[in-house]
Scaffold this motif. Structure first.
Motif, short mmCIF file in Angstrom:
data_model
loop_
_atom_site.label_atom_id
_atom_site.label_comp_id
_atom_site.label_asym_id
_atom_site.label_seq_id
_atom_site.Cartn_x
_atom_site.Cartn_y
_atom_site.Cartn_z
N VAL A 49 19.46 74.13 22.94
CA VAL A 49 19.36 72.80 22.33
C VAL A 49 19.76 71.73 23.33
CG1 VAL A 49 20.18 71.28 20.48
CG2 VAL A 49 19.83 73.73 20.02
N ILE A 50 18.87 70.75 23.53
CA ILE A 50 19.17 69.58 24.36
C ILE A 50 18.98 68.33 23.50
CG2 ILE A 50 18.58 68.23 26.41
CD1 ILE A 50 19.70 70.89 27.15
N THR A 51 20.01 67.50 23.40
CA THR A 51 19.90 66.26 22.65
C THR A 51 20.16 65.07 23.57
OG1 THR A 51 22.23 66.35 21.99
CG2 THR A 51 20.62 67.35 20.49
N GLY A 52 19.80 63.89 23.10
CA GLY A 52 20.04 62.69 23.89
C GLY A 52 19.47 61.48 23.18
N ASP A 53 20.03 60.32 23.47
CA ASP A 53 19.51 59.08 22.90
C ASP A 53 18.10 58.83 23.40
OD1 ASP A 53 21.76 58.11 21.34
OD2 ASP A 53 22.80 57.85 23.25
N PRO A 54 17.31 58.02 22.66
CA PRO A 54 15.96 57.68 23.15
C PRO A 54 16.04 57.07 24.54
CG PRO A 54 16.24 56.98 20.86
CD PRO A 54 17.60 57.43 21.33
N GLY A 55 15.16 57.54 25.42
CA GLY A 55 15.09 56.96 26.75
C GLY A 55 15.95 57.63 27.79
N THR A 56 16.72 58.67 27.42
CA THR A 56 17.61 59.31 28.39
C THR A 56 16.90 60.37 29.22
OG1 THR A 56 18.39 60.75 26.59
CG2 THR A 56 19.78 58.88 27.20
N GLU A 133 11.36 66.44 19.70
CA GLU A 133 11.66 65.62 18.52
C GLU A 133 12.07 66.50 17.35
OE1 GLU A 133 12.00 62.52 18.77
OE2 GLU A 133 11.01 62.15 20.68
N ALA A 134 12.96 67.44 17.61
CA ALA A 134 13.34 68.41 16.59
C ALA A 134 14.06 67.78 15.41
CB ALA A 134 14.23 69.49 17.22
N GLN A 135 14.60 66.56 15.60
CA GLN A 135 15.29 65.90 14.48
C GLN A 135 14.33 65.59 13.34
OE1 GLN A 135 14.72 64.31 17.36
NE2 GLN A 135 13.47 62.56 16.74
N SER A 136 13.01 65.61 13.62
CA SER A 136 12.02 65.31 12.58
C SER A 136 11.66 66.54 11.75
CB SER A 136 10.74 64.74 13.22
OG SER A 136 11.01 63.52 13.89
N LEU A 137 12.07 67.70 12.18
CA LEU A 137 11.74 68.91 11.44
C LEU A 137 12.55 69.02 10.16
CD1 LEU A 137 11.53 71.75 14.12
CD2 LEU A 137 9.66 70.88 12.73
N ILE A 161 13.52 80.01 21.79
CA ILE A 161 13.16 78.67 21.30
C ILE A 161 14.06 77.61 21.93
CG2 ILE A 161 12.90 77.23 19.24
CD1 ILE A 161 12.48 79.84 17.64
N PHE A 162 13.42 76.55 22.40
CA PHE A 162 14.08 75.44 23.07
C PHE A 162 13.84 74.19 22.22
CE2 PHE A 162 13.50 72.56 27.08
CZ PHE A 162 14.65 71.87 26.76
N LEU A 163 14.91 73.62 21.68
CA LEU A 163 14.82 72.46 20.78
C LEU A 163 15.34 71.20 21.46
CD1 LEU A 163 16.20 74.09 17.48
CD2 LEU A 163 13.80 73.79 18.13
N LEU A 164 14.51 70.14 21.45
CA LEU A 164 14.91 68.84 21.98
C LEU A 164 15.00 67.87 20.83
CD1 LEU A 164 12.22 69.13 24.62
CD2 LEU A 164 14.43 68.33 25.38
N GLY A 165 16.05 67.06 20.80
CA GLY A 165 16.15 66.11 19.69
C GLY A 165 17.08 64.96 20.01
N GLN A 166 17.07 63.99 19.14
CA GLN A 166 17.96 62.84 19.26
C GLN A 166 19.34 63.21 18.71
OE1 GLN A 166 16.10 59.21 17.83
NE2 GLN A 166 14.16 59.73 18.82
N PRO A 167 20.35 62.36 18.92
CA PRO A 167 21.72 62.73 18.54
C PRO A 167 21.88 63.18 17.10
CG PRO A 167 21.76 60.77 19.91
CD PRO A 167 20.31 61.06 19.62
N GLU A 168 21.06 62.63 16.19
CA GLU A 168 21.20 63.02 14.79
C GLU A 168 20.87 64.50 14.57
OE1 GLU A 168 17.37 60.39 14.88
OE2 GLU A 168 19.32 60.50 15.92
N PHE A 169 20.05 65.08 15.47
CA PHE A 169 19.76 66.52 15.34
C PHE A 169 21.01 67.34 15.64
CE2 PHE A 169 18.28 70.58 17.24
CZ PHE A 169 17.79 71.13 16.08
N ARG A 170 21.73 66.94 16.66
CA ARG A 170 22.99 67.63 16.98
C ARG A 170 23.96 67.52 15.82
NH1 ARG A 170 25.37 68.48 22.28
NH2 ARG A 170 27.60 68.95 22.13
N ALA A 171 24.01 66.32 15.20
CA ALA A 171 24.91 66.12 14.06
C ALA A 171 24.50 67.00 12.89
CB ALA A 171 24.92 64.65 13.66
N ALA A 172 23.18 67.07 12.64
CA ALA A 172 22.67 67.88 11.52
C ALA A 172 22.97 69.36 11.76
CB ALA A 172 21.18 67.66 11.36
N LEU A 173 22.85 69.78 13.01
CA LEU A 173 23.07 71.17 13.35
C LEU A 173 24.52 71.60 13.07
CD1 LEU A 173 21.33 73.44 14.56
CD2 LEU A 173 22.22 72.80 16.82
N HIS A 174 25.44 70.65 13.23
CA HIS A 174 26.86 70.95 13.01
C HIS A 174 27.38 70.41 11.68
CE1 HIS A 174 26.52 71.42 17.40
NE2 HIS A 174 27.51 72.25 17.28
N GLY A 175 26.47 69.91 10.86
CA GLY A 175 26.93 69.16 9.70
C GLY A 175 26.97 69.86 8.37
#
Length: 348
Positions: A49-56, A133-137, A161-175
């Motif tokens: 899993v790789i996350t990051g803000d838009p544009g990073t 854009e895994a946060q959209s799944l 499987i390699f998932l890329l997403g914005q910070p909210e995906f990381r939060a959802a994964l741990h939430g």
């Protein structure tokens, strides 16, 4: 070609917003991300899993990774999600395996995908699924991915499987508990950070050099400070600002940009995008120009050695794993003798 390209004698656009792997630049955070990816791929299973803000630079990271991957070792399926539901997701994965699942019930789709994964394994390759854009799944699709990661042959995973997403995906994964089983399958995770302030000068120089830059234009220390303060070190914002700044420079015939030039351009940006102007700015950074003139970030020497050792082991493991997968497929689907797995133990 744009006006400023011609004025500064460049062969292309150095600060285009469309991700292009040829402009890859190793910031500290991107080096760490590639290290995590290398480790994850060496395991041959689970989720990375790789996350990051838009544009990073998540998409640029994937492009760089794709250039490093040997297609004779990995079959890569890449999906950019837009809230893809389970059925459509399965169809897209099947298509990446060269399997037609149109008109099939879900159970039949899964069976077809498993056969497709076996077919790839028969060629001695592993399959890597990259989902951007895994946060959209929806959670149901994420759960389906977890189920697909269960497909094995002789105790070896057929799909990674390699998932890329914005910070909210990381939060959802741990939430919560709903994704607990998926979370337990994550073997490597990294959050991309903006570039450090001392990296900006080297970043600009790198992108300009790719298109033939000979030192014109130049950037003064206060110009670099103003650029970092406005962009926060986010590559996409840096590109936006640098492109507009160079257009301004071509119109005004500027060879060395100053902090005043940057503030003139950012004022125009902020008037065009009032919401952007309201965002908190970064603290005033120190000068970008170090005494050595070097802008590239360095990982600690022990980490560099570990990465080199890891790369060597990964190459050895991949060769062994491809041989074992081929033997296992022949054994499961044919009349071949039970394969000798000692080569895989030796490679590990």
């Amino acid at each position: 070609m744009t006006m400023y390209d011609e004025y500064y004698g460049l062969t292309g656009r150095p600060f285009q917003l469309t991700p292009d792997a040829k402009f890859w630049f190793d910031t500290t955070s991107h080096k760490k991300a590639m290290a995590y990816l290398g480790y994850g791929l060496s395991q041959g299973e689970g989720f990375i899993v790789i996350t990051g803000d838009p544009g990073t630079g998540k998409t640029t990271l994937v492009g760089h990774l794709m250039e490093q991957i040997d297609p004779e070792q990995l079959n890569v399926i890449r999906i950019v999600t837009t809230q893809i539901e389970t059925q459509d997701l399965l169809h897209m994965i099947a298509a990446g395996l060269g399997v037609d699942t149109s008109g099939l019930a879900k159970a039949q789709q899964l069976a077809a995908i498993e056969r497709g994964l076996h077919g790839v394994a028969r060629t001695g390759r592993r399959t890597l699924l990259i989902v951007d854009e895994a946060q959209s799944l929806p959670a149901s699709s994420l759960e389906e991915l977890r189920m697909l990661s269960n497909f094995q042959l002789g105790g070896h995973a057929l799909l990674q499987i390699f998932l890329l997403g914005q910070p909210e995906f990381r939060a959802a994964l741990h939430g919560g508990d709903r994704l607990e089983q998926l979370r337990q399958r994550v073997i490597a995770i990294h959050h991309l950070e903006p570039m450090d302030e001392h990296e900006l000068e080297a970043y600009l120089a790198h992108r300009l050099t790719v298109v033939g830059w000979q030192g014109n234009p130049d950037f003064s220390a206060d110009a670099l400070e103003a650029m970092y303060r406005w962009s926060g070190g986010i590559p996409r914002r840096v590109n936006q600002l640098a492109s507009r700044l160079m257009l301004f420079g071509a119109l005004e015939e500027i060879q060395t940009f100053t902090g005043e030039d940057v503030m003139h351009v950012t004022a125009d940006f902020d008037s065009d995008m009032p919401d952007r102007a309201e965002e908190p700015t970064q603290p005033m950074p120190m000068s970008m120009r170090s005494d050595s003139g070097q802008g590239e970030a360095k990982l600690p020497e022990d980490v560099e050695r570990q990465l080199a050792d890891m790369a060597a082991r990964l190459d050895e493991q991949d060769k062994a794993l491809r041989r074992v997968l081929t033997l296992l497929v022949d054994w499961v689907e044919g009349d071949a003798a039970q394969p000798d797995l000692s080569m895989l133990r030796d490679a590990g």
